[in-house]
Design an enzyme around this catalytic site. Structure first.
Site, mmCIF file in Angstrom:
data_model
loop_
_atom_site.group_PDB
_atom_site.id
_atom_site.type_symbol
_atom_site.label_atom_id
_atom_site.label_comp_id
_atom_site.label_asym_id
_atom_site.label_seq_id
_atom_site.Cartn_x
_atom_site.Cartn_y
_atom_site.Cartn_z
ATOM 1 N N GLN A 163 -4.759 -5.532 6.638
ATOM 2 C CA GLN A 163 -5.778 -6.388 6.010
ATOM 3 C C GLN A 163 -5.833 -7.769 6.644
ATOM 4 O OE1 GLN A 163 -7.993 -5.402 3.951
ATOM 5 N NE2 GLN A 163 -7.130 -3.432 3.312
ATOM 6 N N CYS A 205 -4.628 2.317 -4.030
ATOM 7 C CA CYS A 205 -3.421 2.815 -3.341
ATOM 8 C C CYS A 205 -2.261 1.841 -3.464
ATOM 9 C CB CYS A 205 -3.680 3.109 -1.863
ATOM 10 S SG CYS A 205 -4.863 4.418 -1.600
ATOM 11 N N LYS A 265 -10.612 -1.102 9.970
ATOM 12 C CA LYS A 265 -10.755 -2.261 9.092
ATOM 13 C C LYS A 265 -11.111 -3.515 9.891
ATOM 14 C CE LYS A 265 -7.325 -0.460 5.850
ATOM 15 N NZ LYS A 265 -8.048 -0.058 4.646
ATOM 16 N N HIS A 282 0.880 -1.172 0.000
ATOM 17 C CA HIS A 282 0.000 0.000 0.000
ATOM 18 C C HIS A 282 0.918 1.223 0.000
ATOM 19 C CE1 HIS A 282 -2.872 2.921 1.661
ATOM 20 N NE2 HIS A 282 -3.826 2.095 1.304
ATOM 21 N N ASP A 309 2.869 -5.033 7.942
ATOM 22 C CA ASP A 309 1.644 -4.250 7.777
ATOM 23 C C ASP A 309 0.482 -5.239 7.796
ATOM 24 O OD1 ASP A 309 -0.598 -2.981 6.851
ATOM 25 O OD2 ASP A 309 0.360 -2.031 5.130
HETATM 26 C C1 LIG Z 1 -2.424 -3.052 3.368
HETATM 27 C C2 LIG Z 1 -2.766 -1.674 3.842
HETATM 28 N N1 LIG Z 1 -1.838 -0.909 4.437
HETATM 29 C C3 LIG Z 1 -2.117 0.312 4.888
HETATM 30 C C4 LIG Z 1 -3.353 0.876 4.742
HETATM 31 C C5 LIG Z 1 -3.609 2.253 5.256
HETATM 32 O O1 LIG Z 1 -4.487 2.219 6.322
HETATM 33 P P1 LIG Z 1 -5.063 3.558 6.943
HETATM 34 O O2 LIG Z 1 -5.588 4.351 5.792
HETATM 35 O O3 LIG Z 1 -6.131 3.084 7.871
HETATM 36 O O4 LIG Z 1 -3.952 4.244 7.641
HETATM 37 C C6 LIG Z 1 -4.347 0.136 4.124
HETATM 38 C C7 LIG Z 1 -5.690 0.715 3.939
HETATM 39 O O5 LIG Z 1 -6.252 0.740 2.878
HETATM 40 C C8 LIG Z 1 -4.045 -1.165 3.664
HETATM 41 O O6 LIG Z 1 -4.976 -1.904 3.047
#
Ligand SMILES: Cc1ncc(COP(=O)(O)O)c(C=O)c1O
Lengths: 417, 159
Positions: free
Chosen positions: A213, A374, A236, A133, A210
């Site tokens: 998900q 993203c 999430k 992401h 990370d």
């Molecule tokens: C794999 C992953 N990392 C990071 C993020 C970023 O999360 P947040 O926007 O809640 O900070 C997301 C959210 O879409 C994600 O799916």
């Protein structure tokens, strides 16, 4: 090609019972029953979480760790309890390792900025994957630009599987940090993080996972993984927006400089010098997000109270059903067909703009996401502008899968005309 | 100029350019859309318009004709003739093409000063802005802005 499933549940999970806990799901949009398949973007919230928010503001709103009065003590207690809950939820060894943040993005920025500032030097490399992401790319690019270091991606194949051989080759002496996504939000791929951590640790390189998900869909044990950092967002995993968790091994958090200065993070302040509070408070400057942290605790309780194995199996069943039905349609191509996959189905339709299809589905009351999600490097790697993505949560139904597939069928007829 | 000649020229313009004024064209679109019961039907109609939009010659699909601020690729080509401005456009999204078709229907062949002054209330009246996601609404706004910029450019050339 279809993802091969390791585990398929034929026992129907009691989805109708679970659904009734989520008030948003009962509504109609454009006069049609809502089909919410954008769970990877954010999950819906059970009533108990919504109630917890209202309850805090209605009955015991107060600033924490400061007041001697009743409300403040009650709020402080509720807040502190959640740190323990989170610790248990990810099986950390101490609540000192749990830092509350705004979300995954803030957690990664904190680590990149604080850890990176003292540990990265010119010529160093931070390894990420092609399927990160943007939140796990840009903070590293920013600190690397400052330090003269470099962000290098571990490649993946056409199915969206990480090239572990390439990882081995990339793991040179120049690598000072590895930051990898556990579950890809655009492809659904579940990466072999344990193996990545083992290989990195063999060279004394710390690893961030990370898990944005992951946490809503499978149990996570940071001690078993032995990761150095693990980050996720509350929103999430059934909790409100604006709250997330940074887990860091004590030794790292102790050694890292604070990220922001202010109240709560100090032990004493004077103009001749300030001493910082101990961890985790050192990283929690200012009044925290009390209401949302407390509600995160309720979301964790909710998840813990359900049969998480059955829920996970149900999600995978929905994913497999969707993959099968969509790939049977002419012109449809699934994107992301790793064997180890979460409940995400990304796809494209030849000759149809993904956003047009997503919008058509919206007119039918079906919420999906379209675009690069993203993860632009994934799209560049696969040579596509974006995908349509249906992402599932245990409260989705097989009937909703049918509505999606019908919608896609109609959309193709309309848009390929 | 003699009055009758003026009148004739006005009529001539009307038939040759087939230009009703912007307000009339907007009213017609609003009437068309009032036939639809729900957003699905409106969406399908916009898709139809997009599919019928005259394709833009590839030579005009250049970077300088690409509109910034759209999530989809959109090319807008403008030219003037007899003091009026004409637009052709294309996109990789059929829906966006449909949106442009609506704008072209209203604005193409109009006088620059009318294009600049157009408020385009029909976009709200047919529920378009309310239904398109913010990113797409921005794209729509960017298209309108670009059309008006062309008109402004021509207007300033004229004086
Ligand atoms: C794999 C992953 N990392 C990071 C993020 C970023 O999360 P947040 O926007 O809640 O900070 C997301 C959210 O879409 C994600 O799916």
């Amino acid at each position: 090609m279809l993802p091969e499933m390791t585990e398929i549940n034929l026992q129907p999970f009691d989805v109708e019972k679970v659904r009734s806990d989520f008030p948003v799901l009962a509504q109609h949009v454009y006069g049609k029953p809502l089909v919410y398949l954008d769970n990877a973007a954010t999950s819906q919230k059970p009533q108990v979480v919504i109630d917890a928010l209202a309850d805090y503001y209605t009955t015991y709103n107060a600033n924490i760790h400061r007041g001697v009065h009743f409300l403040s003590q009650k709020a402080s207690q509720a807040f502190d309890d959640v740190r323990v809950k989170v610790k248990e939820f990810i099986v950390a060894s101490s609540e000192r390792e749990i830092v509350f943040v705004r979300g995954t993005t803030e957690a990664i920025n904190l680590i990149a900025s604080s850890w990176g500032r003292v540990n990265l030097a010119a010529g160093d490399i931070v390894l990420v994957t092609t399927m990160e992401h943007h939140s796990n790319i840009v903070p590293w690019q920013m600190i690397c630009a400052e330090r003269g270091a470099e962000v290098v991606p571990i490649p993946m194949d056409d199915c969206g599987v990480l090239d572990m051989q390439a990882f081995g080759t990339l793991l040179t002496d120049r690598v000072k940090f590895v930051s990898v996504v556990h579950t890809s939000n655009s492809l659904g791929t579940i990466n072999p993080v344990k193996q990545i951590i083992e290989q990195a640790h063999a060279r004394n390189i710390p690893v961030l996972v990370d898990a944005a998900q992951t946490v809503a869909h499978q149990a996570v044990d940071v001690q078993e993984l032995d990761c150095d950092f693990l980050v996720f967002s509350g929103h999430k995993m059934l909790a409100p927006t604006g709250v997330g968790v940074l887990y860091g091994k004590e030794k790292h958090l102790e050694a890292m400089p604070p990220y922001q200065g202010g109240g709560e993070m100090i032990s004493s302040v004077s103009f001749s010098g300030t001493t910082y509070n101990e961890i985790p408070f050192k990283f929690e400057a200012g009044t925290p997000n009390i209401a949302d942290v407390i509600s995160l605790g309720v979301a964790i309780d909710y998840l813990n109270a359900m049969d998480r194995k059955a829920a996970a199996a149900w999600e995978l069943t929905l994913m497999k059903l969707t993959s099968e039905k969509l790939s049977a349609l002419e012109h449809v191509r699934l994107i992301g067909t790793a064997k180890e996959k979460s409940a995400v189905v990304s796809f494209i339709v030849d000759g149809v703009n993904a956003m047009d299809l997503g919008m058509f589905l919206d007119t039918l009351g079906i919420a999906v996401r379209t675009g690069h999600h993203c993860t632009e490097p994934v799209m560049h790697r696969l040579g596509i502008p974006g995908t349509v993505r249906a992402s599932f949560m245990f409260y989705n139904t097989a009937a909703e899968v049918d509505r999606l597939v019908e919608g896609v069928k109609k959309g193709i007829q309309l848009l390929r005309a | 100029m003699i009055a009758w000649w003026k009148e004739l020229k006005k009529e001539f313009n009307y038939y040759v350019h087939n230009v009703k004024d912007i307000a009339t064209l907007e009213k017609e679109i609003i009437e068309d859309f009032s036939l639809f019961d729900d957003w699905t039907e409106k969406y399908q109609y916009i898709i139809e318009l997009g599919q019928k939009l005259k394709p833009l010659d590839d030579q005009y699909k250049t970077d300088d004709r690409k509109i910034k601020g759209c999530q989809s690729s959109v090319w807008l080509h403008a030219y003037s003739n007899d003091g009026r401005i004409y637009f052709d456009a294309d996109s990789d999204s059929t829906f966006v093409k449909g949106e442009i078709a609506l704008l072209i229907n209203v604005l193409s062949g109009q006088k620059p000063e009318d294009i600049v002054a157009a408020e385009l209330a029909f976009i709200d009246a047919i529920g378009l802005r309310q239904h398109v996601a913010v990113t797409r609404a921005n794209g729509l706004a960017a298209m309108i802005k670009q059309m008006k910029l062309y008109a402004l450019g021509l207007q300033s050339q004229a004086v």
